[in-house]
Write an enzyme that holds these catalytic residues in place. Structure first.
Site, short mmCIF file in Angstrom:
data_model
loop_
_atom_site.label_atom_id
_atom_site.label_comp_id
_atom_site.label_asym_id
_atom_site.label_seq_id
_atom_site.Cartn_x
_atom_site.Cartn_y
_atom_site.Cartn_z
N HIS A 48 3.14 1.44 -8.85
CA HIS A 48 4.31 2.29 -9.09
C HIS A 48 3.87 3.59 -9.76
O HIS A 48 2.86 3.63 -10.45
CB HIS A 48 5.29 1.60 -10.05
CG HIS A 48 6.07 0.49 -9.42
ND1 HIS A 48 6.94 0.69 -8.39
CD2 HIS A 48 6.11 -0.83 -9.69
CE1 HIS A 48 7.49 -0.47 -8.05
NE2 HIS A 48 7.00 -1.41 -8.81
N ASP B 163 -0.59 -9.74 -5.05
CA ASP B 163 0.80 -9.27 -5.09
C ASP B 163 0.86 -7.85 -5.67
O ASP B 163 1.69 -7.53 -6.50
CB ASP B 163 1.67 -10.23 -5.91
CG ASP B 163 3.16 -10.01 -5.61
OD1 ASP B 163 3.46 -9.42 -4.57
OD2 ASP B 163 4.00 -10.43 -6.43
N HIS C 149 9.85 -15.81 0.83
CA HIS C 149 10.01 -15.61 -0.62
C HIS C 149 11.17 -16.49 -1.05
O HIS C 149 12.33 -16.19 -0.75
CB HIS C 149 10.33 -14.15 -0.94
CG HIS C 149 9.14 -13.27 -0.83
ND1 HIS C 149 8.32 -13.00 -1.89
CD2 HIS C 149 8.60 -12.62 0.23
CE1 HIS C 149 7.33 -12.21 -1.50
NE2 HIS C 149 7.49 -11.97 -0.21
N LEU D 61 0.83 -1.21 0.00
CA LEU D 61 0.00 0.00 0.00
C LEU D 61 0.87 1.25 0.00
O LEU D 61 0.36 2.35 -0.07
CB LEU D 61 -0.96 -0.04 1.20
CG LEU D 61 -1.74 -1.36 1.29
CD1 LEU D 61 -2.57 -1.41 2.57
CD2 LEU D 61 -2.64 -1.56 0.08
N ARG D 62 2.18 1.05 0.07
CA ARG D 62 3.20 2.11 -0.14
C ARG D 62 3.26 3.18 0.93
O ARG D 62 3.98 4.15 0.77
CB ARG D 62 2.99 2.77 -1.51
CG ARG D 62 3.07 1.82 -2.69
CD ARG D 62 4.37 1.06 -2.73
NE ARG D 62 4.57 0.38 -4.03
CZ ARG D 62 5.48 -0.58 -4.23
NH1 ARG D 62 6.23 -0.99 -3.22
NH2 ARG D 62 5.63 -1.12 -5.42
#
Lengths: 427, 326
Positions: free
Chosen positions: A310, A306, A180, A64-65
């Site tokens: 940007h 995922d 990951h 969600l930055r």
């Protein structure tokens, strides 16, 4: 407020319900399916004829930055995008700035998202301080602050000993570790799946072995430490097969896959389409088929977005220099519904992969329409075709290779805690 | 829906020259024929034709190069174009200017063509996608992806030496993994229809699934050079030892370095090519590089005519048939 949703097809995989019926909500909770309780009077009714009534989606990985990358997106912008796509719970990976390695950051995200108040946001804490892979984070404090698990994100551990200690320490508190699986040496310098296409384009490849080697190591350490572990976004059929074998042997491991990995392959990189620069990379056609089969067999239990929004500039440089990831909240449900058409998966099992299954992985009481549960609900028109375009996309990030795709199945209403937080063509 | 080839305009004429891949055989033959007709310019006492008079061509080099940049510059000057050389590695991007900003600034100066070299695969495609409609882009080497004018000058050299492509067996020897030249040569050779393209290298220097490009793989020089008409040697960079791809120059030269003894395994009239710059004693022995079968210096000469052809075709100043898409 008392709300009745009428005439819709209720699909609640956790309770094995799939029938046309009414659903009643009081004080934010589901109180009845079918006939309303005797003392119930609806203040609002929603006619869901021809529509699906499903649990609000639970997304295992949505960046969600905020904090730190507000130039890419904000909690407010992405929560709006999420509820417009029927997603009511979002798990936020720890790689914010500052990273989620202290209770303060968890609290910050919780307070800000509660102030927005339209979807539930939970945090996955950092497994090591600053995700540097050296020193353990204060996991017990993170757990107390509300973290649903720990992860080191894409960052590698300094060595196997640190990873083993991290798993042992997490196991002490019953915390799930989110892994990951990528061997950083084998993946170094690569920017797409290593194969005929990377050879043709002259792009450095990330071999399948980068994933299988990491999975083999991780499985050994999981067995050794007894930690409850979840593999995030596996991309190769072989790695999934290895985890499937471990599941068969009784190891407590689960897997999720990103929705786009079930529809795109390395072929979609085409002539250097940077929207397909992803991590893990899009793999071969055979891998995609393998992932679909493992999903159908239940080896892969969950599908996530995922989501990685940007700013436009992040993708406006030559391919390998672009940032990885796609904006994916709004394609999660349509792609999942499409799987039910294409991948020999019942509608109910497909919906389970984005509702009760991820909720179970996160240890949350969400993703079901059980009586007494919070009314987190998505109402979906399964027959509506729509196009994802610069005009329709809600996320701040427009970086998705699905722009221009015709998608089937559109969310018309989203409720969180019994409150209508989104309505298509909102009146 | 068929993907349109970004390299062609609406009429199917050459607009950008980014990669050999996707062109029909006839387009490549047209380039070779045009180059043949322009080659005579170089032999005249006044080495200029006015085909690109009034056009401005920018050599946009993000990666160091002497030979390629020089031959592009010479080719442009012989076509009477104005040439601007920009070594970006030492100017704009170091100051933090983005590639697109650099591009837009140059475009604002009304340039007609960018000759681009960049260390990232796909950079030339990226630039071609973002230039104004009247601007052409020629790829002078992008990462490991393509170096199409080098491949065309090699085809020009092969055609001059051997005539027909159909009966030829061609072996490309060395670091295929990192070579944009090899990739473009393979596409050109398979499109022009040679009998067989072989690559000869240890597994560490071959990219994954290289067979999918239409080549046969050999690890042994003796087997690989049998019946070969054209031997193309690739440059071996010193960095390959540190990357654990090879143990030593010594072992590489023993196994894959082209010596007179190994060259004898090919056909007696085989020609030896190299895109340069050569590493004497690493991938090729001096007596072979300077020997009677070597056409390495002719390749350099041919580079000028081939680049003149590509530039004038892209800017539409020579007649060309339409419909070059594969």
């Amino acid at each position: 407020m008392n709300i009745s949703i009428l005439n819709g097809r209720i699909i609640d995989p956790a309770n094995d319900i799939d029938r046309i019926d009414a659903l009643h909500i009081r004080d934010g909770n589901i109180v009845a399916l079918g006939a309303a309780p005797a003392d119930f009077t609806a203040e609002q009714t929603i006619d869901a004829s021809g529509q699906l009534i499903i649990p609000g989606l639970v997304d295992l990985a949505a960046r969600l930055r905020e904090p730190g990358y507000e130039y890419k997106a904000t909690l407010a912008s992405e929560i709006q995008a999420a509820v417009s796509a029927g997603i009511t719970t979002l798990a936020c990976p720890p790689d914010t700035d500052p990273v989620i390695d202290t209770p303060a950051v968890v609290k910050l995200i919780r307070l800000r998202s509660e102030r927005i108040g339209r979807a539930r946001v939970v945090c996955i804490g950092a497994a090591t301080q600053e995700l540097a892979g050296n020193l353990l984070s204060e996991m017990a404090a993170l757990q107390t602050a509300g973290c649903v698990g720990v992860s080191n994100g894409y960052a590698p551990f300094k060595d196997h000993q640190v990873q083993r200690r991290m798993m042992e320490y997490a196991a002490t508190f019953g915390l799930t570790v989110f892994l990951h699986a990528e061997d950083d040496n084998l993946a170094a310098g690569g920017c797409m799946h290593e194969g005929a296409i990377s050879t043709r384009l002259g792009l450095p490849g990330i071999p399948e072995a980068a994933e299988t080697v990491a999975v083999a190591r991780d499985l050994a350490l999981i067995a050794d430490t007894g930690v409850r572990a979840h593999f995030c976004r596996l991309s190769s059929a072989k790695a999934v097969q290895m985890v499937g074998r471990a599941q068969f042997d009784g190891l407590p491991v689960t897997i999720d896959v990103a929705a786009h990995q079930l529809f795109l392959t390395d072929m979609d990189v085409g002539e250097f389409n940077s929207q397909c620069h992803l991590r893990p990379p899009l793999r071969s056609q055979r891998d995609m088929q393998g992932l679909r089969q493992s999903l159908q067999r239940g080896v892969i239990s969950a599908i996530c977005s995922d989501h990685q929004p940007h700013e436009a500039d992040a993708k406006l440089v030559p391919f390998s220099e672009t940032e990885t990831g796609m904006s994916a909240l709004e394609t999660l449900l349509p792609l999942t519904l499409r799987l039910a058409d294409e991948a020999n998966l019942s509608l109910s099992s497909a919906i389970a992969k984005v509702t009760c299954a991820p909720a179970q992985i996160l240890g949350l009481e969400a993703g079901t329409l059980g009586i007494g549960r919070a009314a987190d609900i998505a109402i979906v028109d399964p027959e509506q075709y729509w196009e994802l375009s610069k005009d329709t996309i809600q996320s701040r990030g427009h970086n998705t290779p699905f722009l221009g795709w015709e998608l089937k199945g559109r969310v018309t209403h989203t409720l969180v805690g019994g409150r209508l937080v989104y309505q298509l063509h909102g009146e | 829906m068929r993907r349109t080839n970004i390299q062609l305009d609406a009429q199917g004429r050459l607009r950008h020259f980014l990669t050999i891949e996707g062109f029909k055989r006839q387009m490549l033959v047209d380039i070779l024929d045009t180059a043949e007709s322009l080659a005579t310019v170089t032999d005249q006492s006044v080495k200029k034709v006015p085909l690109l008079r009034g056009k401005t061509i920018v050599n946009l080099f993000f990666e160091a190069s002497t030979r390629t940049r020089t031959t592009f510059e010479l080719a442009a000057k012989r076509l009477s174009a104005d040439v601007l050389n920009l070594n970006i590695a030492s100017s704009a991007t170091k100051k933090g200017e983005s590639l697109l900003d650099t591009l837009h600034n140059l475009q604002a100066m009304h340039c007609d063509m960018f000759i681009v070299r960049h260390e990232e695969s796909g950079a030339a495609h990226f630039i071609a996608k973002h230039v104004a409609p009247h601007v052409s882009v020629v790829n002078a080497g992008d990462g490991r992806h393509a170096h199409p004018t080098q491949a065309m000058l090699d085809m020009f050299t092969i055609r001059r030496c051997k005539g027909d492509f159909y009966p030829l067996n061609v072996a490309i020897v060395g670091d295929i993994l990192h070579s944009r030249v090899a990739r473009s040569q393979i596409h050109a050779l398979t499109t022009l229809g040679v009998n067989e393209v072989r690559v000869i290298a240890p597994k560490t220097l071959l990219p994954k699934d290289v067979e999918a490009l239409g080549v046969h793989v050999y690890h042994d020089m003796k087997a690989g050079l049998k019946d070969v008409d054209v031997v193309i040697m690739l440059r071996l960079q010193n960095e390959r030892m540190s990357g654990a791809l090879l143990p030593s120059e010594h072992e590489y030269f023993n196994l894959y370095g082209l010596t007179e003894e190994k060259l004898a395994w090919a056909k007696p009239d085989a020609i030896v090519m190299h895109p340069g710059p050569i590493n004497r004693g690493v991938e090729i022995e001096s007596s072979v590089a300077d020997g009677p079968q070597s056409v390495i210096l002719q390749q350099v000469t041919h580079g000028i005519a081939v680049r003149m052809a590509v530039m004038s075709m892209c800017l539409g100043t020579v007649a060309q048939p339409t419909g070059g898409e594969a």
